[in-house]
Design an enzyme around this catalytic site. Structure first.
Site, PDB file in Angstrom:
ATOM      1  N   THR A  13     118.062  85.087 -15.007  1.00  0.00           N
ATOM      2  CA  THR A  13     118.062  85.925 -13.445  1.00  0.00           C
ATOM      3  C   THR A  13     118.533  85.428 -12.800  1.00  0.00           C
ATOM      4  OG1 THR A  13     116.473  83.879 -12.772  1.00  0.00           O
ATOM      5  CG2 THR A  13     115.512  84.830 -14.856  1.00  0.00           C
ATOM      6  N   GLU A  29     113.691  88.352 -18.089  1.00  0.00           N
ATOM      7  CA  GLU A  29     112.485  86.990 -19.344  1.00  0.00           C
ATOM      8  C   GLU A  29     111.590  88.028 -20.116  1.00  0.00           C
ATOM      9  OE1 GLU A  29     112.434  86.437 -15.893  1.00  0.00           O
ATOM     10  OE2 GLU A  29     112.281  84.727 -14.865  1.00  0.00           O
ATOM     11  N   LYS A  61     101.256  86.720   4.755  1.00  0.00           N
ATOM     12  CA  LYS A  61     100.084  86.109   5.268  1.00  0.00           C
ATOM     13  C   LYS A  61      99.370  86.412   6.602  1.00  0.00           C
ATOM     14  CE  LYS A  61      96.689  83.886   2.828  1.00  0.00           C
ATOM     15  NZ  LYS A  61      95.832  82.673   1.666  1.00  0.00           N
ATOM     16  N   TRP A 114      96.235  89.034   3.063  1.00  0.00           N
ATOM     17  CA  TRP A 114      97.609  89.405   2.750  1.00  0.00           C
ATOM     18  C   TRP A 114      97.241  90.547   3.031  1.00  0.00           C
ATOM     19  CZ3 TRP A 114      99.850  85.641   1.168  1.00  0.00           C
ATOM     20  CH2 TRP A 114      98.891  84.635  -0.042  1.00  0.00           C
TER      21      TRP A 114
HETATM   22  P1  AMP Z   1     114.488  91.132 -12.599  1.00  0.00           P
HETATM   23  O1  AMP Z   1     114.386  89.858 -13.634  1.00  0.00           O
HETATM   24  O2  AMP Z   1     116.421  90.420 -11.717  1.00  0.00           O
HETATM   25  O3  AMP Z   1     114.711  92.307 -13.796  1.00  0.00           O
HETATM   26  O4  AMP Z   1     113.683  90.823 -11.524  1.00  0.00           O
HETATM   27  C1  AMP Z   1     111.915  91.248 -12.281  1.00  0.00           C
HETATM   28  C2  AMP Z   1     111.595  91.512 -11.407  1.00  0.00           C
HETATM   29  O5  AMP Z   1     111.987  92.923 -10.309  1.00  0.00           O
HETATM   30  C3  AMP Z   1     109.907  91.712 -11.016  1.00  0.00           C
HETATM   31  O6  AMP Z   1     109.014  89.800 -11.227  1.00  0.00           O
HETATM   32  C4  AMP Z   1     109.172  92.426 -11.050  1.00  0.00           C
HETATM   33  O7  AMP Z   1     109.244  91.814  -9.416  1.00  0.00           O
HETATM   34  C5  AMP Z   1     110.447  92.959  -9.845  1.00  0.00           C
HETATM   35  N1  AMP Z   1     110.385  94.457 -10.677  1.00  0.00           N
HETATM   36  C6  AMP Z   1     110.779  94.918 -11.807  1.00  0.00           C
HETATM   37  N2  AMP Z   1     110.251  96.315 -12.281  1.00  0.00           N
HETATM   38  C7  AMP Z   1     109.941  96.946 -10.862  1.00  0.00           C
HETATM   39  C8  AMP Z   1     108.737  97.628 -10.402  1.00  0.00           C
HETATM   40  N3  AMP Z   1     108.079  98.737 -11.364  1.00  0.00           N
HETATM   41  N4  AMP Z   1     108.010  97.950  -9.120  1.00  0.00           N
HETATM   42  C9  AMP Z   1     107.876  96.694  -8.759  1.00  0.00           C
HETATM   43  N5  AMP Z   1     108.287  95.900  -8.953  1.00  0.00           N
HETATM   44  C10 AMP Z   1     109.573  95.278 -10.240  1.00  0.00           C
END
Ligand code: AMP
Length: 542
Positions: A185, A330, A440, A445
């Site tokens: 990640t 994940e 916050k 929030w």
């Molecule tokens: P990654 O593992 O780097 O792809 O990051 C995943 C994270 O990206 C998720 O937990 C979200 O916080 C964010 N994310 C992915 N898709 C979206 C979306 N369509 N809208 C808002 N946040 C997103």
């Protein structure tokens, strides 16, 4: 009583065999560094993958070994997507944009001994590889013979490996439970963590995203994955394309908007996938230099929230339909996709864009719930906001080489996403924040994502990111970091506050704005809130 069906392993080689048998002539085009196009078909790919798998085995690669890639989106990278798992090994895609220290940590953690490297990326690769100390072999792609590699290791050439083996090879991926892919990640806090995919999980994910209610690729599609192959397996698009028999266009290192616009037009792309920042740039490019986009049926977007204003602009001004999706490394990564349903047909265009700005509903295979601070499940009323948790056959149950911790996994078997969301009664999810990005203020929030979307709806704003900064009276207040649109009149802070006043609660409106040339981005092109927090943590504006 057990069912009486065949025990047929869900392994990724089956997908390649299907593509080669059913769609041998369908094309995979790659834009090479010099701008020319390399073209070949699934049948050619199949032959080369077999040779490459065999070559890996000859090199001594054992089942379960990690074999890494450090590469752009290309046909070779796609070959490795099949050849490494086909040899029984794990395709570990290294993120070329990470800091050297993080990369060295990841290579060491995964114990990467063989790495396939695009020659143009060698300068980024050498230092972390030296620091990691485990890399014993580098296989260069597109490099002249004798190219120097600043890592003490054996240097091989990709085409020599392919040429030096034959196709008489039995896939070593014999068990669907075997690991086939590894992605770390881009985690903004702590050390990066690895998601280790199995053949079964990736096969099911491929079926999952090819459902008509999800991305739904078909044979007549031509797919352009702009999302990098080093980010969550390019959202599974190369596998989905092969399964469907869709053509592919691989952009190589050409990720600028003008090059992408040209590829979409010339290669007659029907579906493309990428993060919102890429599509923001593409929109502005297309407004300046219009293109024939008549074949483009869907622009898939995820990785970060797609602002409603951009969805509207694409659909209204350019006639391009947006498909918003949510996922995580994940979750392999696709979890939800925002397809409209029958009940939405009677909505006005504006009503439809409101829905399309949501992250969508889970594709079959993924379950979700939202919970409060005590872990109690919250109702799907579109209002109540809680931590998003998911489970399913392509969701991690543990990070690679780490004990499952309660911060990431619940006792009853759900993965804690760290996202905060509300869900409508009909199951459409709306991400309001990451747990750590929420503001916050005075005990209430404020959603940074909603503020960002509201700001980006202003015509004079190209990009906006909101972070929490400490505040004596309210404990935290939002700070807006704004990039003005260079083609428009620059809006003043007061103007933006007035604009927000019509869209969000009064106490949400930031007192503090910073205008910048560019918002720092993460390695996968999202706003880097961590960098912004570092820059403005004390609330200082300069
Ligand atoms: P990654 O593992 O780097 O792809 O990051 C995943 C994270 O990206 C998720 O937990 C979200 O916080 C964010 N994310 C992915 N898709 C979206 C979306 N369509 N809208 C808002 N946040 C997103």
């Amino acid at each position: 009583m057990q069912g009486l069906m065949m025990d047929y392993p869900l392994t990724m080689d089956r997908i390649l065999e299907h593509a080669a048998r059913m769609f041998p002539r369908k094309q995979i085009a790659t834009m090479l560094p010099d701008g020319s196009m390399h073209r070949y078909a699934y049948a050619d790919m199949h032959r080369r993958v077999k040779r490459l798998s065999k070559a890996l085995c000859t090199l001594g690669v054992q089942p379960g070994d990690r074999v890494a890639t450090f590469a752009w989106n290309t046909y070779q990278h796609m070959e490795l997507y099949f050849a490494i798992p086909g040899a029984g090994a794990v395709c570990h895609t290294l993120n070329i944009r990470l800091f050297p220290d993080q990369l060295a940590y990841i290579m060491k953690h995964a114990d990467d001994r063989i790495v396939f490297v695009d020659a143009t990326l060698l300068p980024l690769f050498e230092r972390p590889a030296r620091d990691a100390g485990c890399v014993g072999r580098v296989v260069l792609m597109n490099a002249p013979k004798g190219a120097a590699v600043g890592v003490p290791c054996e240097v091989l050439h990709y085409e020599d490996l392919v040429a030096g083996a034959d196709e008489d090879f039995e896939w070593r991926s014999t068990d669907e439970g075997m690991a086939m892919g590894l992605c770390y990640t881009s985690g903004t806090t702590g050390q990066p963590k690895g998601a280790l995919y199995s053949h079964r999980s990736m096969y099911l994910h491929t079926l999952g995203i090819n459902q008509a209610a999800a991305i739904g690729l078909v044979e007549s599609d031509i797919m352009l994955p702009v999302v990098p192959q080093f980010h969550a397996m390019a959202w599974g698009m190369p596998y989905a394309a092969a399964m469907a028999g869709a053509g592919l266009v691989m952009p190589g290192p050409h990720l600028k908007a003008d090059a992408l616009a040209m590829m979409i037009e010339q290669e007659q792309v029907t579906v493309a996938a990428g993060v919102p920042t890429i599509w923001t740039a593409l929109y502005h490019e297309l407004k300046k230099n219009p293109r024939d986009l008549s074949r483009l049926r869907s622009l898939g977007v995820g990785g970060a929230a797609m602002p409603r204003s951009l969805i509207e602009a694409f659909e209204k001004e350019l006639g391009v339909s947006i498909l918003h999706a949510w996922g995580m490394t994940e979750t392999s990564p696709v979890g939800t996709v925002c397809r409209l349903q029958e009940a939405h047909e009677e909505l006005s265009d504006a009503g439809k864009w409101d829905i399309k700005a949501l992250q969508g509903y889970p594709i079959a295979g993924v379950e979700m719930r939202i919970v409060d601070g005590e872990g109690k499940e919250l109702p799907w009323d579109g209002e109540q906001v809680g931590e998003l948790q998911v489970r399913g056959p392509w969701v991690v149950r543990q990070y690679y080489r780490m004990e499952p911790s309660p911060e990431s996994f619940t006792k009853d078997g759900w993965f804690r996403t760290g996202d905060v969301a509300a869900v409508t009664p009909d199951g459409y999810m709306r991400i309001t924040d990451r747990t750590k990005d929420l503001v916050k203020s005075g005990g209430e929030w404020i959603s940074s994502v909603e503020l960002e979307n509201a700001l980006m709806a202003h015509p004079g704003v190209r990009e906006a990111a909101v972070i929490a900064v400490p505040d004596e009276k309210w404990s935290e207040r939002p700070l807006a970091v704004v990039v003005a649109d260079p083609d428009e009149r620059k809006p003043s802070q007061e103007e933006l506050q007035g604009f927000l006043a019509k869209r969000v609660a009064k106490f949400w409106i930031p007192e503090r704005f910073v205008f910048v040339e560019e918002i720092p981005k993460t390695s996968v092109g999202k706003f880097s809130k961590a960098t912004l927090r570092k820059l403005y943590s004390a609330g200082q504006l300069e």
